[in-house]
Design an enzyme around this catalytic site. Structure first.
Site, PDB file in Angstrom:
ATOM      1  N   SER A  71     -32.966 -24.022   3.425  1.00  0.00           N
ATOM      2  CA  SER A  71     -34.208 -24.336   4.134  1.00  0.00           C
ATOM      3  C   SER A  71     -34.126 -25.782   4.629  1.00  0.00           C
ATOM      4  O   SER A  71     -34.123 -26.717   3.824  1.00  0.00           O
ATOM      5  CB  SER A  71     -35.410 -24.171   3.201  1.00  0.00           C
ATOM      6  OG  SER A  71     -36.557 -24.757   3.755  1.00  0.00           O
ATOM      7  N   MET A 126     -33.383 -30.269  -9.404  1.00  0.00           N
ATOM      8  CA  MET A 126     -32.122 -30.740  -9.998  1.00  0.00           C
ATOM      9  C   MET A 126     -31.171 -31.256  -8.920  1.00  0.00           C
ATOM     10  O   MET A 126     -30.567 -32.330  -9.065  1.00  0.00           O
ATOM     11  CB  MET A 126     -31.465 -29.605 -10.784  1.00  0.00           C
ATOM     12  CG  MET A 126     -32.064 -29.360 -12.145  1.00  0.00           C
ATOM     13  SD  MET A 126     -31.744 -30.698 -13.338  1.00  0.00           S
ATOM     14  CE  MET A 126     -29.981 -30.496 -13.620  1.00  0.00           C
ATOM     15  N   HIS A 133     -23.083 -25.964 -25.942  1.00  0.00           N
ATOM     16  CA  HIS A 133     -24.056 -27.060 -26.063  1.00  0.00           C
ATOM     17  C   HIS A 133     -25.464 -26.492 -26.127  1.00  0.00           C
ATOM     18  O   HIS A 133     -26.281 -26.877 -26.980  1.00  0.00           O
ATOM     19  CB  HIS A 133     -23.908 -28.003 -24.862  1.00  0.00           C
ATOM     20  CG  HIS A 133     -25.069 -28.940 -24.658  1.00  0.00           C
ATOM     21  ND1 HIS A 133     -26.283 -28.536 -24.123  1.00  0.00           N
ATOM     22  CD2 HIS A 133     -25.224 -30.268 -24.906  1.00  0.00           C
ATOM     23  CE1 HIS A 133     -27.111 -29.556 -24.070  1.00  0.00           C
ATOM     24  NE2 HIS A 133     -26.490 -30.620 -24.532  1.00  0.00           N
ATOM     25  N   ASN A 134     -25.789 -25.566 -25.238  1.00  0.00           N
ATOM     26  CA  ASN A 134     -27.131 -24.995 -25.214  1.00  0.00           C
ATOM     27  C   ASN A 134     -27.406 -24.144 -26.444  1.00  0.00           C
ATOM     28  O   ASN A 134     -28.527 -24.112 -26.945  1.00  0.00           O
ATOM     29  CB  ASN A 134     -27.326 -24.173 -23.942  1.00  0.00           C
ATOM     30  CG  ASN A 134     -27.509 -25.033 -22.709  1.00  0.00           C
ATOM     31  OD1 ASN A 134     -27.092 -26.186 -22.682  1.00  0.00           O
ATOM     32  ND2 ASN A 134     -28.127 -24.496 -21.682  1.00  0.00           N
ATOM     33  N   LYS A 166     -20.609 -26.135 -21.956  1.00  0.00           N
ATOM     34  CA  LYS A 166     -22.042 -26.305 -21.693  1.00  0.00           C
ATOM     35  C   LYS A 166     -22.847 -25.177 -22.320  1.00  0.00           C
ATOM     36  O   LYS A 166     -23.940 -25.398 -22.861  1.00  0.00           O
ATOM     37  CB  LYS A 166     -22.288 -26.353 -20.181  1.00  0.00           C
ATOM     38  CG  LYS A 166     -23.775 -26.406 -19.773  1.00  0.00           C
ATOM     39  CD  LYS A 166     -24.503 -27.588 -20.399  1.00  0.00           C
ATOM     40  CE  LYS A 166     -25.824 -27.894 -19.723  1.00  0.00           C
ATOM     41  NZ  LYS A 166     -26.787 -26.793 -19.677  1.00  0.00           N
ATOM     42  N   GLU A 219     -28.277 -26.462 -29.067  1.00  0.00           N
ATOM     43  CA  GLU A 219     -29.629 -26.943 -28.753  1.00  0.00           C
ATOM     44  C   GLU A 219     -30.691 -25.973 -29.293  1.00  0.00           C
ATOM     45  O   GLU A 219     -31.702 -26.396 -29.859  1.00  0.00           O
ATOM     46  CB  GLU A 219     -29.747 -27.085 -27.246  1.00  0.00           C
ATOM     47  CG  GLU A 219     -31.099 -27.542 -26.721  1.00  0.00           C
ATOM     48  CD  GLU A 219     -31.112 -27.538 -25.202  1.00  0.00           C
ATOM     49  OE1 GLU A 219     -32.051 -26.967 -24.624  1.00  0.00           O
ATOM     50  OE2 GLU A 219     -30.166 -28.096 -24.587  1.00  0.00           O
ATOM     51  N   SER A 238     -25.921 -31.518 -18.304  1.00  0.00           N
ATOM     52  CA  SER A 238     -27.024 -31.478 -19.258  1.00  0.00           C
ATOM     53  C   SER A 238     -27.864 -32.738 -19.163  1.00  0.00           C
ATOM     54  O   SER A 238     -27.347 -33.830 -18.931  1.00  0.00           O
ATOM     55  CB  SER A 238     -26.497 -31.342 -20.693  1.00  0.00           C
ATOM     56  OG  SER A 238     -27.573 -31.330 -21.614  1.00  0.00           O
ATOM     57  N   ALA A 244     -28.118 -19.628 -10.333  1.00  0.00           N
ATOM     58  CA  ALA A 244     -26.909 -18.915 -10.750  1.00  0.00           C
ATOM     59  C   ALA A 244     -26.962 -17.463 -10.305  1.00  0.00           C
ATOM     60  O   ALA A 244     -28.031 -16.870 -10.168  1.00  0.00           O
ATOM     61  CB  ALA A 244     -26.762 -18.994 -12.271  1.00  0.00           C
TER      62      ALA A 244
END
Length: 484
Positions: free
Chosen positions: A42, A20, A194-195, A191, A198, A135, A83
């Protein structure tokens, strides 16, 4: 790696270069006017990204201090890390390297209460913190997501043009699918909802498939064509579109429909659960969304499912269906979808009231029209509904949606009844219809529930004939006492 530039070269930075983060960095770098600094814990991952995309002109860093030095003021960095504790650690590092007025953006799927906490802590140090819901998955991050930033309005003056440069654009008018949602945790709250929507949307589509297949007797390839046809009408959406593709797909190893070789166990990462937990804490009924979350939970209870199946000798046979069955399923799906969005927007507005966020529901609907997973044609209708009445009590009360549901309600009832008679679980269809009937009923069974509560707990009740709170002495003469 290149040396740190003598003067700051980048106007935006990305920390965390997994799929992402790297896709978002590439999206940013592809837009005119952006120069992107990149940093990953890294260094090998940073090196790999820079080597794979020399055209991007990335400004790489091996330390957080290098990263900060490569950014123009006000420094602006988007965090794309896992997260939780990892996010907190990166925020602490950035706070040490940044200066007052700089901007830290968390683009991950953070719980909104964590964002509220983080924003307060970062603000105390003189920096700006923005929780931004993003999203669209990996493809959206690369080509144009829907973005829901919260945080201080002042930070959006710098951040807004950058986010607008990478956001998806609504097909109707080319508007970037990003807006400043509200302060502190508002972006991540929206958000999260929104999920949750969904979850409901996906489960409703799965229930429609189940009914068409096991009651209607259709094969996956036939159902794929039905969904493709629906995608040319009012149900047009990304999820309907990809459902047709999934149902068309044939497994190369077995020659069987792909859907038949997939284990019927659906995973989840937590945002649907957060939505339901938050709705419960705010007293907002989101029964359709909740049943979608529970349906995934049931799918994962393999031993229980096997044990119960072993106790049942005969399952119901599919109920007879009318010639209108496919159209009935379509109408039931559309009506239930309206309920899912209505419940979601109810929750968004309740969150706004609870936390003091000035969220514009019509603007939220508009930024969901492209880039995000629930993008759909009828989001334009939702935006129009809130334009007509910014204080709309429920989407179902809007003249357009009230009319659409009224046209489909008889089909909806037939589908819920057919599912029950056929033994085909359709929890979100059923819960959505029950919610609609609850709102539409002149009087609910809650009167009896409140009477029971007064009987065993002296919780009092209201009366229909006069104001006030009352309690009946159930243990004595059953006299009624008005509670002042």
């Amino acid at each position: 790696m290149t040396d740190t530039p003598a003067s700051p070269a980048a106007n935006i930075g990305v920390v965390g270069l997994a799929v992402m983060g790297s896709n978002l960095a590439r999206n940013l770098a592809s837009r005119e006017g952006n120069t992107v600094a990149v940093y990953n814990r890294s260094a090998a991952r940073t090196e790999a990204l820079v080597a794979a995309h020399p055209e991007a002109g990335f400004v790489p860093a091996t330390t957080m201090a290098e990263f900060a030095a490569s950014l123009q003021r006000p420094r602006t960095a988007i965090i794309m890390v896992q997260a939780g504790a990892g996010t907190d650690a990166v925020i602490d590092q950035l706070c040490e390297a940044f200066e007052p007025g700089d901007i830290i953006v968390d683009g991950g799927n953070a719980l909104y209460t964590d964002t509220i906490r983080r924003e307060a802590a970062v603000r105390a140090k003189g920096l700006h913190f923005v929780g931004a819901g993003i999203s669209g998955g990996e493809e959206g991050a690369l080509h144009g997501p829907s973005i829901m930033p919260g945080g201080p309005a002042e930070s959006y003056e710098t951040l807004g043009p950058i986010l607008e440069s990478i956001a998806a654009r609504a097909p109707e008018d080319g508007t970037p699918c990003v807006t400043h949602v509200g302060t502190d945790g508002a972006g991540h709250f929206v958000k999260m909802v929104h999920n949750g929507i969904e979850y409901a949307d996906m489960q409703l589509i799965a229930e429609a498939y189940d009914l068409l297949r096991y009651v209607g007797g259709m094969r996956p390839a036939e159902i794929a064509e039905v969904f493709a046809e629906w995608n040319r009408g009012d149900l047009e959406s990304y999820l309907i579109e990809i459902t047709a593709e999934v149902l068309r797909h044939v497994d190369a190893a077995t020659g069987e429909p792909f859907v038949d070789v997939v284990v019927d166990r659906a995973g989840m990462k937590g945002t649907g659960t957060w939505t339901v937990q938050t709705a419960l804490s705010l007293g907002v009924p989101v029964s359709g969304i909740a049943e979608a979350v529970f349906a995934r939970g049931v799918s994962g209870r393999g031993p229980q499912r096997e044990a119960v199946r072993a106790t049942i000798a005969d399952r119901p046979q599919p109920a007879p269906v009318p010639e209108t069955f496919v159209e009935d399923v379509r109408r039931a799906l559309y009506s239930s979808k309206v309920i899912a969005y209505a419940q979601g927007f109810d929750l968004i507005l309740a969150g706004a009231a609870e936390y003091g966020w000035a969220i514009d529901p019509g603007a939220v609907a508009k930024i969901w029209r492209a880039g995000c997973i629930i993008r759909a044609r009828f989001l334009n209708r939702i935006a129009e509904a809130y334009d007509r009445d910014p204080a709309l009590s429920s989407l179902i009360a809007d003249e357009y949606f009230a009319g659409e549901v009224a046209q489909g309600v008889e089909s909806w009832r037939r589908i819920v009844a057919t599912a029950a008679l056929s033994g085909v679980p359709a929890p979100v269809f059923g819960a959505s219809l029950a919610y609609y009937d609850s709102l539409a009923s002149e009087r609910l069974s809650a009167a009896l529930v409140q009477g029971q509560r007064d009987f065993f707990g002296a919780h009092t009740y209201g009366r229909v004939d006069r104001p006030g709170a009352f309690h009946t002495d159930w243990s004595g003469g059953r006299d009624e006492v008005e509670i002042v």
